[in-house]
Scaffold this motif. Structure first.
Motif, PDB file in Angstrom:
ATOM      1  N   HIS A 274      -4.375  -0.719  -5.635  1.00 16.63           N
ATOM      2  CA  HIS A 274      -4.241  -1.280  -4.331  1.00 16.63           C
ATOM      3  C   HIS A 274      -3.725   0.985  -3.856  1.00 16.63           C
ATOM      4  CE1 HIS A 274      -4.078  -2.807  -0.942  1.00 16.63           C
ATOM      5  NE2 HIS A 274      -2.430  -2.137  -0.507  1.00 16.63           N
ATOM      6  N   LEU A 275      -5.201   0.560  -2.566  1.00 17.00           N
ATOM      7  CA  LEU A 275      -4.906   1.839  -2.015  1.00 17.00           C
ATOM      8  C   LEU A 275      -5.169   1.442  -0.833  1.00 17.00           C
ATOM      9  CD1 LEU A 275      -5.805   4.680  -1.942  1.00 17.00           C
ATOM     10  CD2 LEU A 275      -8.293   4.262  -1.738  1.00 17.00           C
ATOM     11  N   ASP A 296     -10.251  -2.964  -1.976  1.00 15.75           N
ATOM     12  CA  ASP A 296      -8.619  -2.287  -1.925  1.00 15.75           C
ATOM     13  C   ASP A 296      -7.919  -2.321  -3.352  1.00 15.75           C
ATOM     14  OD1 ASP A 296      -7.873  -3.947  -1.104  1.00 15.75           O
ATOM     15  OD2 ASP A 296      -6.953  -3.515   0.566  1.00 15.75           O
ATOM     16  N   MET A 297      -8.550  -3.255  -3.665  1.00 17.63           N
ATOM     17  CA  MET A 297      -7.644  -4.173  -4.881  1.00 17.63           C
ATOM     18  C   MET A 297      -8.366  -3.683  -5.857  1.00 17.63           C
ATOM     19  SD  MET A 297      -4.970  -5.215  -5.694  1.00 17.63           S
ATOM     20  CE  MET A 297      -4.196  -6.256  -6.972  1.00 17.63           C
ATOM     21  N   ILE A 298      -8.643  -3.616  -7.532  1.00 15.75           N
ATOM     22  CA  ILE A 298      -9.074  -4.043  -8.619  1.00 15.75           C
ATOM     23  C   ILE A 298      -8.038  -4.517  -9.209  1.00 15.75           C
ATOM     24  CG2 ILE A 298     -11.117  -2.440  -8.407  1.00 15.75           C
ATOM     25  CD1 ILE A 298      -9.837  -0.954 -10.663  1.00 15.75           C
ATOM     26  N   HIS A 321      -0.669   1.987  -5.304  1.00 14.58           N
ATOM     27  CA  HIS A 321       0.263   1.401  -6.192  1.00 14.58           C
ATOM     28  C   HIS A 321      -0.503  -0.228  -7.074  1.00 14.58           C
ATOM     29  CE1 HIS A 321       1.610  -1.756  -2.975  1.00 14.58           C
ATOM     30  NE2 HIS A 321       1.301  -0.976  -2.580  1.00 14.58           N
ATOM     31  N   ALA A 322       0.890  -0.231  -8.322  1.00 16.13           N
ATOM     32  CA  ALA A 322       0.198  -1.763  -8.138  1.00 16.13           C
ATOM     33  C   ALA A 322       0.660  -3.440  -7.513  1.00 16.13           C
ATOM     34  CB  ALA A 322       0.814  -2.023  -9.548  1.00 16.13           C
ATOM     35  N   HIS A 323      -0.357  -2.712  -6.829  1.00 18.80           N
ATOM     36  CA  HIS A 323       0.040  -4.320  -6.522  1.00 18.80           C
ATOM     37  C   HIS A 323       1.378  -6.329  -6.970  1.00 18.80           C
ATOM     38  CE1 HIS A 323       0.426  -6.552  -2.458  1.00 18.80           C
ATOM     39  NE2 HIS A 323      -0.227  -5.878  -2.298  1.00 18.80           N
ATOM     40  N   LYS A 324       1.170  -5.526  -7.998  1.00 21.62           N
ATOM     41  CA  LYS A 324       2.097  -6.755  -9.051  1.00 21.62           C
ATOM     42  C   LYS A 324       3.109  -5.185  -8.766  1.00 21.62           C
ATOM     43  CE  LYS A 324       3.998  -8.505 -12.618  1.00 21.62           C
ATOM     44  NZ  LYS A 324       5.531  -9.817 -12.045  1.00 21.62           N
ATOM     45  N   GLY A 334       2.462   5.319  -5.312  1.00 22.34           N
ATOM     46  CA  GLY A 334       2.110   7.143  -5.457  1.00 22.34           C
ATOM     47  C   GLY A 334       1.605   6.973  -3.781  1.00 22.34           C
ATOM     48  N   ILE A 335       1.424   8.949  -3.105  1.00 23.06           N
ATOM     49  CA  ILE A 335       1.474   8.463  -2.136  1.00 23.06           C
ATOM     50  C   ILE A 335      -0.605   9.313  -1.614  1.00 23.06           C
ATOM     51  CG2 ILE A 335       1.925   9.541  -0.034  1.00 23.06           C
ATOM     52  CD1 ILE A 335       4.653   9.023  -0.261  1.00 23.06           C
TER      53      ILE A 335
END
Lengths: 352, 392
Positions: A274-275, A296-298, A321-324, A334-335
């Protein structure tokens, strides 16, 4: 007098009980002398002082054994030569090892199995149609191989030709294809063990017609099961948990960013990416030059991978980051630090 | 004559010392040159989280190294999610050393939490807390609160039980033996109860390396022997001094019960400290009913004495007041180890008292422990305790 001595016995026993009680109240776990104080910041931003040591998965570049920042944009194009028919030959040497102990998170040491000394192994980058020749040397104790995802003859598949340890060798040679981003990994049984210890890397096949110039980077999403209970203790982009959170990836506004993402997480069926503050064009497996999604999510299953492209319009800090959330709270976060683009700076040349 | 005496003394010392010398040589060899020969197997690290406190925006964990090798604490997590934390005084733990891990965390009351500690080799240890509850901050108010609870469950019920004295006094010798046996039955139940409690605490919160069961057994037997010895001394002195034998026995009983109530107070204080929601007025009533029977235990041997009011009050305090101290300690500085120790001491004390009572019945009566009065008394004692224990 008579009463006094009798009650004396009782008083004595009472006194003993009180004395013992007072002792335990007065001396809890010993007394801490005032020492110099350390400070750390919690997830919610609070600043906490301690007289002891800080336990925080916060790496400084001085202590890190494997530098995720260096790995991020490190592409290996091989030793290039031209064959008689004018095709390009790219030669690589990959050495496997399985005895290295690495500090994978501050204070936590884990036996990593490595290609060329790192987890993930080197990113191999070729162009479609090139002849790829990989000299594989196994300096480990156990048998290892390299199994490339992609198109190649059966004998080059790295499955039925285990390479013995302590110096065993094998040469993998095939024509690069198809275009895209692929993983390579050891394919010796027990496979799960060989993968989770770190024997994997990224293999990029560029199209002959090059992709547009961009700030390119590789992210291998991986996990580490440090206590061997078939559950990951850590997750990360590029092995070191929380690294890019504490060391943001510097990028520029209005510059095309291209991320080659490969999911190598074992045990958990899926992973995702996710971005923040943006959406990206997504090319599954990178085999096409037309994006399949703008999102924004795969979601990524094992060894599922693809290419993401995006540009930031506004400067600032953006999480990825992982949206899990379990994964992100165990390190896969991360950033991107987006800086104002100085128009004079040209984006990096593609390939070389 | 003198020479041979001396040499025999030398021989005696030598024969006693020689095995020690060889033992020291053996140990020195194993630690020194012989250590490589024995270097087999992989020692696995182990830690125990002995105590978890929920403070304001922070969870504190007391960690003890209970494994065979030293460890380094490397990371903390809550519910398997990594958290920045601090470890005081430092992360290095030698065998049996403890450290305090401070994990800043906005916890919610009454929710369950799993606390995880990861050490340097990547091994993660976990402790589950059923329901988070704020740790008790020592305050005058709470101090008073525990004193009141201790009084309710300790002193008052025992005193009430003592009021049966005039009744026991008026009954026949047979019935008197019945009550003495009843006392023994009550105490046997309390003793078993203490042992069970001690084993439970050691099982839940003490590391395996403390050998929980054997720790309980050892402390229990030491306590039994210590009190047996001093008790016999007290009773035999009673023959010549002003303290009569029944008074001595009653005193032993009240000390034994006092130790037991101390353990009970620890349990109550700890239950409040751990925020066990089940702790309520109902529990206090249960304890009170249960502990009233302890008063009977003290009153029975004194029933043939005169001028006992003062003694009764003193003994009631000896038996009941420790519940207050126990509650303070259990509530403010709970440690499972001290809890196990005190419960075991209490059990040993109680078993000692049972022996004393039975001996006394045997002497008093017709050298007979199998009379209907004694057997039924014993049985009814157990049953009363069981029934009142259901309330707790």
């Amino acid at each position: 007098m008579k009463i006094k001595s009798r009650s004396g016995v009782m008083m004595m026993s009472m006194f003993v009980i009180i004395a013992v009680s007072v002792l335990f109240v007065a001396i809890p776990e010993g007394i801490n002398a005032q020492q110099e104080e350390n400070v750390f910041v919690t997830h919610s931003g609070a600043v906490v002082k301690t007289t002891g040591e800080v336990l925080d998965p916060l790496y400084t570049s001085a202590t890190v054994e494997f530098d995720p920042m260096e790995y991020l944009r490190d592409f290996n194009y091989g030793r290039i030569s031209q064959l008689d028919d004018n095709t390009t030959l790219r030669e690589f040497t990959i050495i496997a090892n399985d005895d290295e102990i690495m500090e994978i998170s501050p204070g936590i040491f884990y036996n990593v199995w490595t290609f060329n000394g790192t987890v993930p192994g080197p990113t191999i980058r070729v162009t479609e149609g090139d002849i790829v020749r990989v000299k594989f040397i196994n300096n480990g104790e156990k048998e290892h191989t390299i199994h490339f995802h992609g198109i190649h003859p059966a004998g080059m598949d790295g499955v039925f030709e285990p390479v013995g340890g302590n110096g065993g060798q094998f040469i993998y040679e095939f024509e690069a294809g198809p275009v895209g981003v692929h993983p390579y990994h050891c394919h010796v049984m027990p496979l799960e063990e060989h993968i989770v210890h770190g024997l994997y890397g990224v293999f990029i096949v560029d199209p002959k017609e090059k992709r547009p110039a961009a700030d390119e980077m590789v992210m291998v999403l991986n996990g580490l099961d440090t206590d061997f209970d078939t559950e990951n203790n850590f997750y990360a982009a590029n092995t070191i948990p929380f690294y890019y959170q504490h060391h943001p990836i510097q990028i520029n506004t209005d510059e095309l960013i291209r991320v080659y993402v490969v999911n190598m997480v074992e045990f958990d069926p899926i992973n995702n990416f996710h971005l923040h503050g943006n959406l990206y064009k997504y090319y599954p497996t990178g085999t096409d030059i037309v994006p399949s999604f703008y999102t924004d999510m795969i979601t990524l299953s094992q060894t599922e991978r693809g290419i993401m492209e995006f540009e930031y319009q506004y400067p600032g800090k953006y999480l990825f980051h992982a949206h899990k959330v379990e994964f992100s709270e165990k390190g896969w976060v991360g950033i991107f630090l987006v800086n104002e683009n100085k128009k004079s700076i040209e984006s990096e040349e593609y390939g070389s | 004559m003198e020479v041979s005496n001396k040499s025999s003394k030398g021989k005696l010392i030598a024969s006693g010392a020689i095995p020690f010398v060889f033992l020291i040589i053996l140990i020195a060899y194993i630690f020194g040159p012989g250590s490589e020969l024995l270097d087999l197997g992989v020692p696995l690290p182990d830690i125990s989280m002995e105590k978890v406190d929920f403070l304001n925006s922070e969870i504190q964990v007391t960690v003890r190294n209970t494994g065979p090798i030293s460890v380094e604490i490397a990371m903390a997590d809550i519910n398997d999610r990594i958290q920045p934390a601090a470890v005081e005084p430092d992360r290095y733990l030698e065998r049996y050393e403890t450290a305090l891990v401070r994990i800043p965390f906005e916890w919610n009351e009454a929710e369950p939490y799993r606390i995880g500690i990861t050490i340097e080799d990547g091994t993660r240890f976990e402790k589950e807390i059923e329901a988070a509850a704020p740790a008790l901050e020592p305050s005058l108010e709470l101090f008073g609160f525990f004193a009141i609870i201790g009084t309710y469950v300790g002193i008052i019920p025992v005193m009430i039980g003592l009021l049966w004295l005039p009744f026991i006094r008026r009954i026949s010798k047979q019935k008197y033996h019945f009550f003495l046996a009843l006392t023994a039955g009550l105490l046997l139940f309390l003793g078993i109860d203490s042992v069970e409690e001690a084993l439970e605490v050691s099982d839940e919160s003490l590391a395996g390396s403390f050998n929980g069961v054997l720790l309980v057994a050892t402390v229990l037997i030491l306590s039994f022997l210590g009190l047996y010895y001093t008790g016999e001394k007290l009773v035999s002195r009673a023959k010549s001094s002003r303290i009569t034998k029944p008074v001595a026995i009653a005193l032993m009983i009240s000390i034994g019960i006092g130790l037991h109530n101390f353990g009970e107070g620890l349990a109550i204080g700890a239950a409040v400290g751990l925020g066990s929601i089940a702790f309520s007025t109902f529990l206090i009533i249960g304890f009170a009913l249960h502990n009233t029977t302890e008063g009977i235990a003290i009153a029975s041997p004194l029933s043939r004495e005169k001028k006992v009011i003062g003694k009764l009050i003193a003994m009631g305090l000896i038996a009941g007041a420790p519940a207050i101290f126990g509650a303070w300690i259990g509530g403010f500085v709970y440690s499972p180890f001290t809890s196990v120790i005190f419960l075991s001491i209490g059990a040993g004390a109680i078993f000692q008292v049972i022996i004393t009572i039975l001996k006394w019945i045997r002497e008093e009566g017709d050298k007979n422990l199998s009379s209907a009065a004694v057997a039924s008394g014993f049985a009814i004692g157990m049953i009363i305790m069981y029934l009142t224990s259901i309330l707790v």
